[in-house]
Design a protein around this motif. Sequence first.
Motif, mmCIF file in Angstrom:
data_model
loop_
_atom_site.group_PDB
_atom_site.id
_atom_site.type_symbol
_atom_site.label_atom_id
_atom_site.label_comp_id
_atom_site.label_asym_id
_atom_site.label_seq_id
_atom_site.Cartn_x
_atom_site.Cartn_y
_atom_site.Cartn_z
ATOM 1 N N ALA A 184 0.832 -1.194 0.000
ATOM 2 C CA ALA A 184 0.000 0.000 0.000
ATOM 3 C C ALA A 184 0.870 1.248 0.000
ATOM 4 N N VAL A 185 0.346 2.303 -0.627
ATOM 5 C CA VAL A 185 1.020 3.597 -0.680
ATOM 6 C C VAL A 185 0.106 4.610 -0.008
ATOM 7 N N SER A 186 0.683 5.408 0.894
ATOM 8 C CA SER A 186 -0.108 6.417 1.584
ATOM 9 C C SER A 186 0.709 7.705 1.657
ATOM 10 N N PRO A 187 0.210 8.803 1.239
ATOM 11 C CA PRO A 187 -1.060 9.029 0.561
ATOM 12 C C PRO A 187 -1.010 8.561 -0.890
ATOM 13 N N ALA A 188 -2.185 8.423 -1.473
ATOM 14 C CA ALA A 188 -2.261 7.934 -2.848
ATOM 15 C C ALA A 188 -1.967 9.041 -3.850
ATOM 16 N N THR A 189 -2.086 10.284 -3.428
ATOM 17 C CA THR A 189 -1.776 11.430 -4.276
ATOM 18 C C THR A 189 -0.782 12.304 -3.527
ATOM 19 N N VAL A 190 0.290 12.678 -4.200
ATOM 20 C CA VAL A 190 1.346 13.449 -3.558
ATOM 21 C C VAL A 190 1.920 14.456 -4.553
ATOM 22 N N ALA A 216 -6.405 1.403 -0.569
ATOM 23 C CA ALA A 216 -6.485 -0.044 -0.722
ATOM 24 C C ALA A 216 -5.711 -0.390 -1.981
ATOM 25 N N ALA A 217 -4.708 -1.174 -1.839
ATOM 26 C CA ALA A 217 -3.853 -1.506 -2.978
ATOM 27 C C ALA A 217 -4.468 -2.637 -3.783
ATOM 28 N N SER A 218 -4.331 -2.527 -5.076
ATOM 29 C CA SER A 218 -4.760 -3.642 -5.903
ATOM 30 C C SER A 218 -3.643 -4.675 -5.890
ATOM 31 N N THR A 219 -4.033 -5.902 -5.807
ATOM 32 C CA THR A 219 -3.036 -6.961 -5.744
ATOM 33 C C THR A 219 -3.088 -7.760 -7.028
ATOM 34 N N SER A 220 -1.966 -7.837 -7.686
ATOM 35 C CA SER A 220 -1.879 -8.709 -8.849
ATOM 36 C C SER A 220 -0.623 -9.544 -8.678
ATOM 37 N N ALA A 262 0.359 -1.068 -6.480
ATOM 38 C CA ALA A 262 -0.512 -0.019 -5.947
ATOM 39 C C ALA A 262 -0.344 1.197 -6.844
ATOM 40 N N ARG A 263 -1.316 2.101 -6.845
ATOM 41 C CA ARG A 263 -1.281 3.298 -7.682
ATOM 42 C C ARG A 263 -0.795 4.491 -6.878
ATOM 43 N N LEU A 264 0.009 5.346 -7.522
ATOM 44 C CA LEU A 264 0.472 6.599 -6.942
ATOM 45 C C LEU A 264 0.240 7.682 -7.983
ATOM 46 N N THR A 265 -0.476 8.727 -7.596
ATOM 47 C CA THR A 265 -0.778 9.824 -8.501
ATOM 48 C C THR A 265 -0.009 11.054 -8.051
ATOM 49 N N ILE A 266 0.576 11.763 -9.013
ATOM 50 C CA ILE A 266 1.285 13.005 -8.720
ATOM 51 C C ILE A 266 0.256 14.131 -8.835
ATOM 52 N N ALA A 267 0.178 14.970 -7.798
ATOM 53 C CA ALA A 267 -0.814 16.047 -7.759
ATOM 54 C C ALA A 267 -0.629 16.952 -8.961
#
Length: 177
Positions: A37-43, A124-128, A105-110
């Motif tokens: 998991a990545v927190s926060p998802a947007t940084v 919630a991280a997607s698991t593959s 997991a997804r990470l979005t740049i603000a």
Amino acid sequence: MRVIRAMSAALLTVGVFALTAPPAGAAATGGVSFRGAVSPATVAPGGRVTLSVTGCAVSATASAAVFDTVTVSSGRSAAATVDWDAKPGSAHTVTFTCAGAHSTARLTIAGAGGTAAATTAPTAASTSLTPVGVRGGLGGSMAGGSAAQTATGAGLVVGAITGGVYAVRRRAAVRAH
């Protein structure tokens, strides 16, 4: 008397296999699903994210195009600093690797109009999981084993087999008379 010998041999055999079986938690490393998991998802570019892994008994690694590879110790989390030149509004996949298995997991740049202070709730991280084939047993891949443990296990197996052969041959010899 024969019943006592047969039961002793059977109990010895069962005991040997029970003692040489790996502990129930030992399978948590090899192939069992885990989650990153990545927190926060947007940084914002240059911001810090917290990387955490659950379900991995050994250290895992996390990597993405916007930060250096980070090692996440078992049961802990780690921090990573996003590159200052990360493109605002872009989305990146963070890949977690644990004992050959992968989770993403997804990470979005603000974005330019987005806020620099991103969400604070863990995502919630997607698991593959990447297929790694059948894991038929831990074999020699368990960490922490010593030569003494291997010799003890081998001695117990040889003792059980010898006891079983002795009991069967003894019983056959008694029936032949």
